[in-house]
Design an enzyme around this catalytic site. Structure first.
Site, PDB file in Angstrom:
ATOM      1  N   HIS A 160       5.909  -4.417   6.671  1.00 43.40           N
ATOM      2  CA  HIS A 160       6.990  -5.290   6.192  1.00 43.40           C
ATOM      3  C   HIS A 160       8.333  -4.934   6.839  1.00 43.40           C
ATOM      4  O   HIS A 160       9.270  -5.729   6.807  1.00 43.40           O
ATOM      5  CB  HIS A 160       7.097  -5.230   4.664  1.00 43.40           C
ATOM      6  CG  HIS A 160       7.617  -3.945   4.114  1.00 43.40           C
ATOM      7  ND1 HIS A 160       6.792  -2.957   3.607  1.00 43.40           N
ATOM      8  CD2 HIS A 160       8.876  -3.462   3.979  1.00 43.40           C
ATOM      9  CE1 HIS A 160       7.537  -1.946   3.182  1.00 43.40           C
ATOM     10  NE2 HIS A 160       8.803  -2.231   3.402  1.00 43.40           N
ATOM     11  N   ASP A 191      -0.145  -2.586   5.130  1.00 38.32           N
ATOM     12  CA  ASP A 191       1.303  -2.439   5.267  1.00 38.32           C
ATOM     13  C   ASP A 191       1.679  -1.312   6.235  1.00 38.32           C
ATOM     14  O   ASP A 191       2.571  -0.514   5.964  1.00 38.32           O
ATOM     15  CB  ASP A 191       1.958  -2.203   3.903  1.00 38.32           C
ATOM     16  CG  ASP A 191       3.444  -2.539   3.906  1.00 38.32           C
ATOM     17  OD1 ASP A 191       3.940  -3.011   4.949  1.00 38.32           O
ATOM     18  OD2 ASP A 191       4.108  -2.322   2.881  1.00 38.32           O
ATOM     19  N   SER A 269      11.153   3.008   3.489  1.00 33.02           N
ATOM     20  CA  SER A 269       9.896   2.420   3.938  1.00 33.02           C
ATOM     21  C   SER A 269       9.512   2.922   5.316  1.00 33.02           C
ATOM     22  O   SER A 269      10.323   2.903   6.248  1.00 33.02           O
ATOM     23  CB  SER A 269      10.007   0.901   3.975  1.00 33.02           C
ATOM     24  OG  SER A 269       9.946   0.353   2.689  1.00 33.02           O
TER      25      SER A 269
END
Length: 579
Positions: A160, A191, A269
């Site tokens: 993402h 992901d 992230s």
């Protein structure tokens, strides 16, 4: 009553896990400039009320003698004799001053934690598709996240973090240079994304991160990254509090995951999570945001990471995580087990439905009892042994396989045991969870805009709460319908571009198209082909809720050109429908 109000009696929303990349809003400057511009730093002036620094006390010989040998100042007050040996400062004939131990040099710090130098900051410029106006894209925006260097001149981050990327740049710790990166693979379900940099300078002097084994509960973990709050690297620590099959928000799938209590904030992230030996045990990717919880973060564990890496190395691309194309039911009720012919020593789960497009449809049937997968017995609650004292959902066994591999499935059917060698494949959904970087498909005739439904489409039209606000009919198909063919799509009239020819149809929005001139609509491409080749007098579209749209064929095709010109639309159909 306004339609947007929620009906009484609807269940309250559950806590939702969110991905944690740091997005920067657009200003008058371009998003590319924003990605390169440093964040504003606070003024160096001291604010009111802040206490001043306490002056260092005199550390003369008399003070040292008074403190005694237990004082930290004593340990730092050593005098070197002429022969290089240390002598007692109290008995030495020179006047000495106690000094603090010298701070460790930068080289010494790097040697202590070499893995931290492999953590990089990821700058990405995104250009998302516009599902409301599918012939164009949205305004670009920039984001920053984290990543880390692994062997083979590769960098891992979250999928993402680079979704719908236009440009990706990486910056190493302590460097002022940003290097343009190339995206090698994007694993939507897990992901994870893999990047590389062609510039040799980027790889100089950096040791790749090594992977460790799956941690145990209460094992210490340290999350490293570049979260919101500053430009420099950030370190947070915690412990592993849970290991189970988790819902991956970005991938809309369920895979093995770690829950930790270390803080994971926007920008974390893609950053690695290290164990106490300095080895990577996971990738930070999402956290739980809710008023009733705090400090719940989630990490992609090494089995999932290594599966992604090996999949890319085997195939040269990301092929995905296979699934067993069934829906199943627990067999915990003793009467249910007895009715289906299970003996007291048999355990397993009942097959409710089989995906028509899955390879398993050639072997499995509804009401079959799956007893084991690849030789591992499945319990009545659908779990299998995991580690000492732990159990986990049997989908973990399936996810450890690779697309195209075979697995042995033992089944109880009408009191007889069968074994099937099943080829595993990825999931074909009627409403896809992702469009995988492709622009959305569309077709326009007489101002009617036709589109194919996907989860990103629903999210774009109805926001993050699309599961509450989208039409019930579409949600039912999204959650429960199964594709009958590999190319089947859910086609809707997305909107009507108002013109004289479509008077009376202006209010049709996101309504499914069931058939055209009496022929069922299989997908958007087949609909466009049927309309373009139609030589009948009228075009008739049968919609959900018993609605119909009728247009005169010749007039509709002529009016389409004027409508496209009015709305500055380059083509009546997307490029993928022309081939």
């Amino acid at each position: 009553m306004e339609q947007s109000k929620r009906k009484r009696g609807r269940k309250p929303k559950k806590p939702v896990a969110e991905t944690m990349d740091l997005q920067k809003p657009n200003t008058a400057a371009s998003a590319l400039d924003e990605a390169e511009a440093p964040e504003e730093r606070p003024s160096p002036q001291r604010g009111r009320g802040r206490p001043r620094k306490v002056q260092r006390q005199d550390t003369s010989k008399d003070v040292v003698a008074e403190k005694g040998s237990s004082s930290p100042l004593w340990r730092g007050s050593q005098v070197v004799a002429s022969n290089g040996d240390y002598s007692d400062p109290l008995t030495h004939n020179l006047a000495t001053v106690a000094v603090d131990p010298p701070a460790p040099t930068w080289d010494q710090v790097v040697k202590v934690v070499p893995s931290m130098d492999a953590v990089v900051k990821v700058f990405c410029v995104h250009t998302e598709p516009n599902f409301s106006l599918p012939w164009q894209r949205k305004r670009q925006y920039s984001s920053s996240s984290s990543g880390f260097i692994i062997s083979g001149r590769r960098v891992l981050t979250n999928a993402h973090s680079v979704e719908h990327y236009t440009q990706v740049k990486l910056k190493k710790r302590g460097s002022d240079t940003k290097y343009v990166a190339t995206v090698l693979a994007i694993g939507t379900e897990c992901d994870i994304a893999m990047l590389t940099v062609s510039d040799d300078e980027f790889w100089a002097g950096v040791s790749p991160v090594e992977f460790g084994s799956l941690p145990a509960l209460q094992d210490a973990v340290t999350v490293v990254g570049y979260p919101i709050g500053g430009d420099t690297i950030s370190v947070t620590s915690g412990v592993v509090s849970r290991i189970e099959i988790l819902s991956y928000v970005h991938g809309s799938t369920e895979l093995l995951g770690l829950q930790i209590d270390a803080a994971i904030n926007s920008g974390n992230s893609g950053g690695p999570a290290f164990n106490d030996k300095g080895k990577c045990v996971g990738i930070a990717f999402q956290s739980l945001k809710h008023e009733d919880v705090e400090n719940i973060g989630y990490v992609i564990p090494t089995p999932v990471i290594l599966h992604f890496i090996h999949d890319y190395e085997k195939s040269g691309e990301y092929t995905g995580f296979p699934i067993l194309g069934i829906e199943w039911q627990k067999m915990e009720n003793p009467d249910l087990r007895k009715a289906l012919g299970m003996s007291p020593d048999q355990k397993g789960v009942r097959v409710r439905r089989v995906e028509p497009t899955a390879p398993e449809s050639d072997f499995l049937k509804p009401s079959d009892i799956i007893l084991s997968f690849d030789g591992v017995d499945i319990a009545n609650d659908g779990t299998v042994p995991f580690r000492h004292g732990e159990r986990i959902g049997f989908s973990y066994l399936v996810s450890q396989k690779y697309t195209g591999e075979n697995a042995m499935v033992k089944v109880l059917r009408e009191k007889k045991v069968y074994e099937f060698n099943v080829k595993l494949a990825t999931h074909k959904r009627l409403v896809p969870a992702h469009i995988k970087g492709k622009p959305p498909s569309y077709y326009i005739i007489a101002g009617l805009v036709f589109a194919a439904i996907s989860v990103p489409y629903l999210r774009s039209e109805y926001g993050k709460d699309y599961e509450y606000d989208a039409p019930v009919k579409l949600l039912d198909k999204h959650l429960h319908a199964m594709a009958q063919a590999h190319d089947e799509q859910l086609v809707v009239i997305s909107q009507v571009l108002v013109a004289d020819i479509n008077i009376g149809y202006e209010d049709i929005v996101n309504t499914q198209v069931l058939s055209f001139n009496g022929k069922p609509v299989k997908n958007l491409k087949s609909l466009a082909s049927m309309v373009e080749n139609c030589d009948e007098e009228f075009l008739q579209f049968d919609l959900e809720y018993q609605q119909i749209v009728v247009l005169k064929t010749r007039t509709a095709k002529a009016a389409t050109k004027d409508i496209l010109l009015t709305h500055c639309i380059p083509s009546a159909m997307s490029g993928d429908l022309k081939t």
